[in-house]
Design an enzyme around this catalytic site. Structure first.
Site, PDB file in Angstrom:
ATOM      1  N   GLY A   1     -18.229  -3.615  -1.299  1.00  0.00           N
ATOM      2  CA  GLY A   1     -17.467  -3.944  -0.093  1.00  0.00           C
ATOM      3  C   GLY A   1     -18.314  -3.756   1.143  1.00  0.00           C
ATOM      4  O   GLY A   1     -19.539  -3.862   1.093  1.00  0.00           O
TER       5      GLY A   1
ATOM      6  N   GLY B   1     -18.692   1.778   2.469  1.00  0.00           N
ATOM      7  CA  GLY B   1     -19.588   2.352   1.461  1.00  0.00           C
ATOM      8  C   GLY B   1     -20.233   3.641   1.944  1.00  0.00           C
ATOM      9  O   GLY B   1     -20.322   4.623   1.205  1.00  0.00           O
TER      10      GLY B   1
ATOM     11  N   CYS C   1     -21.587 -11.903  -1.086  1.00  0.00           N
ATOM     12  CA  CYS C   1     -22.630 -10.972  -0.613  1.00  0.00           C
ATOM     13  C   CYS C   1     -23.977 -11.657  -0.688  1.00  0.00           C
ATOM     14  O   CYS C   1     -24.894 -11.311   0.044  1.00  0.00           O
ATOM     15  CB  CYS C   1     -22.682  -9.738  -1.492  1.00  0.00           C
ATOM     16  SG  CYS C   1     -21.154  -8.870  -1.528  1.00  0.00           S
TER      17      CYS C   1
ATOM     18  N   GLU D   1     -23.987  -9.361   9.195  1.00  0.00           N
ATOM     19  CA  GLU D   1     -23.282 -10.097   8.135  1.00  0.00           C
ATOM     20  C   GLU D   1     -21.995 -10.694   8.709  1.00  0.00           C
ATOM     21  O   GLU D   1     -21.159  -9.976   9.240  1.00  0.00           O
ATOM     22  CB  GLU D   1     -22.944  -9.173   6.958  1.00  0.00           C
ATOM     23  CG  GLU D   1     -22.387  -9.950   5.791  1.00  0.00           C
ATOM     24  CD  GLU D   1     -22.108  -9.080   4.573  1.00  0.00           C
ATOM     25  OE1 GLU D   1     -21.484  -8.010   4.737  1.00  0.00           O
ATOM     26  OE2 GLU D   1     -22.481  -9.489   3.459  1.00  0.00           O
TER      27      GLU D   1
END
Ligand code: UN1
Length: 512
Positions: free
Chosen positions: A243, A248, A299, A399
């Site tokens: 995730g 994380g 990802c 991201e």
């Protein structure tokens, strides 16, 4: 089972507003909270996929207890026998592939061809890990002393907390649960709140495959309630999470207090490098597939194209012409190229990067949510391309997790390598070139866990290690036999059959 699956596939546009339950100790049960939440179809938010239990810490405690009770028997079951259950599960997934795929598209939006790929990845890892039941290699090596045996074996850690994202709602839970289970751990599984139905269907099949009660427990609900309780539980010894990087990091910090093992798969900012000698048509195919496939929500998605200056213009022309033709719509329509984003918050986040991008590069295509006609009730976002982006611009660094591609011109190969590596993430990268020497340099120079030559950045296969460098993870790998490392402890075993005390490093040395 079949009832659930029938509903999953039969009425995709209307879904089923039935209320689903948690799965604890082999029973389907309501949450202690008595509350539920809805899962909506991202292509049409009026379509309620189902209602799911809002689990909490008390549910997690029961799930952990069930996993604890099941552990001794499961650990004692020979690994090849455990593997047979994985084979059955993989076969059941294969039998129900079409219905699972359609249910996935209804719940998280990816086009059904890609949903089939997601299910297939689950099947692949189930079969790969089933085989590990008969491998799980350790080392048998000579001892430095006579009449002594030396070897190493893997043993399960205990209870595994599995916390998974919505973007690969079947593949990723399987990547994590299959190695955890075949090695003899029991599992508490918390899926993303956007995809509880996919998780429920998987667990139904796992029960049908014959995983004994308590070996797999499903607790749906929010991260703050369910996820945190799993991470904090003193009896959960290993956590596997995919995730957001920020989540994380929080998990790792909290788990560190209890010295838990934690495997993290986090963000990516993956680049395709196009060198001046590249086949530009092939590069265009690879870039479009990895940038706009799964609506950019992988990802591994490509969000930067790093291009040698002489080919920027011709490449951009091809990219723009082809991207313009991509069709947005419901993923159940086989002619759709790009499905919706997962939820309205994602549309907002991607939109905020368009504002940033406008100040950093030049908007070539797209740049906004798409709401015309049938798209009005979904979370659609137009495929977007920015040109003239610099390597350190925010849209080339952060991201975005949406269909936004930045074209970054560079002077030469060396500058391309610097740009690939100057990001906080390191999951996947690719190079398009016909020069074998440059291809091998790229394989050596790119600081990512996955490198492709003359292909896009997506499409990892399950029998190789999956994971990234830098802030993409914390050094662990999923898939491949590397996945076993997350879920096992090594035990080194020495057997001395000499009948006398032999002291290593002492009795085998020449007297000085
Ligand atoms: C992910 O996006 O987290 O390599 C997983 C790929 C897929 C898995 C992606 N096999 O693109």
């Amino acid at each position: 089972m079949t009832e659930l699956l029938d509903q999953a596939g039969a009425t995709p546009q209307t879904g089923s507003s039935r209320t689903h339950q948690l799965f604890i100790a082999g029973e389907w049960v309501d949450s202690c909270s008595g509350e539920t939440f809805e899962s909506l179809n991202p292509a049409d938010r009026r379509d309620v996929v189902g209602r799911f239990q809002a689990g909490n810490a008390a549910d997690v405690a029961m799930a952990v207890k069930a996993a604890e009770m099941a552990l001794p028997r499961w650990k004692a079951t020979p690994a090849p026998k455990r593997g047979e259950i994985l084979y059955r599960f993989g076969q059941l997934m294969a039998d129900h592939k079409e219905r699972l795929s359609r249910a996935m598209t209804c719940e998280m939006g990816k086009v059904v061809a890609e949903a089939r790929g997601d299910v297939q990845e689950g099947i692949d890892i189930a079969f790969l890990m089933a085989g590990e039941g008969r491998r799980m290699f350790g080392d048998t090596v000579p001892s430095e002393l006579p009449d002594k045996w030396a070897m190493s074996i893997r043993q399960p850690i205990g209870i595994a907390g599995i916390i998974t994202p919505w973007n690969f709602p079947m593949a990723i839970p399987c990547w994590k649960m299959m190695p955890a289970l075949v090695t003899g751990n029991t599992v508490v599984f918390k899926p993303a709140s956007d995809t509880p139905h996919c998780a429920t269907l998987l667990v139904e099949l796992m029960a049908e495959a014959g995983f004994p009660p308590g070996t797999v427990n499903l607790v749906t609900g929010g991260g703050a309630e369910v996820g945190d309780a799993i991470v904090e539980s003193p009896d959960v010894q290993v956590i596997s999470f995919t995730g957001h990087t920020s989540t994380g990091k929080r998990i790792w910090e909290r788990a560190a207090k209890r010295l838990k093992r934690v495997s993290l798969e986090l963000g990516g900012k993956n680049a395709v490098v196009v060198l001046r000698d590249a086949d530009l048509d092939l590069a265009t195919d690879g870039i479009l597939w990895s940038a706009f496939g799964t609506t950019g929500q992988r990802c591994t998605a490509c969000s930067r194209v790093i291009v040698e200056r002489p080919v920027v213009e011709p490449l951009l022309e091809k990219l723009e012409a082809r991207a313009r033709k991509l069709r947005l719509g419901s993923g159940l329509d086989e002619s759709t190229d790009v499905g919706p984003l997962i939820n309205p918050a994602a549309v907002e986040k991607v939109g905020s990067y368009i504002d940033i991008g406008r100040t950093e590069g030049e908007l070539v295509l797209g740049g906004g949510s798409a709401t015309e006609g049938d798209l009005a009730h979904g979370n659609f976002f137009a495929p977007t391309i920015f040109s003239g982006v610099k390597p350190m611009d925010r849209i080339a660094q952060e991201e975005i997790f949406g269909p936004v591609l930045s074209v970054v011109p560079v002077d030469d190969y060396a500058a391309a390598v610097t740009a690939v590596n100057q990001v906080r993430y390191g999951l996947s990268s690719s190079v398009f070139t016909r020069d074998v020497n440059l291809a091998f340099r790229a394989m050596r120079d790119f600081e990512t866990g996955i490198v492709y030559v003359n292909a896009g950045t997506t499409g990892a296969e399950v029998h190789l290690p999956f994971g990234g460098w830098k802030e993409t993870g914390n050094g662990h790998r999923e898939a491949g036999h590397a996945a076993l490392d997350t879920f096992t402890e090594w035990k080194a075993i020495y057997v001395d059959f000499s009948g006398r005390l032999q002291r290593a490093q002492i009795d085998n040395q020449e007297p000085g």
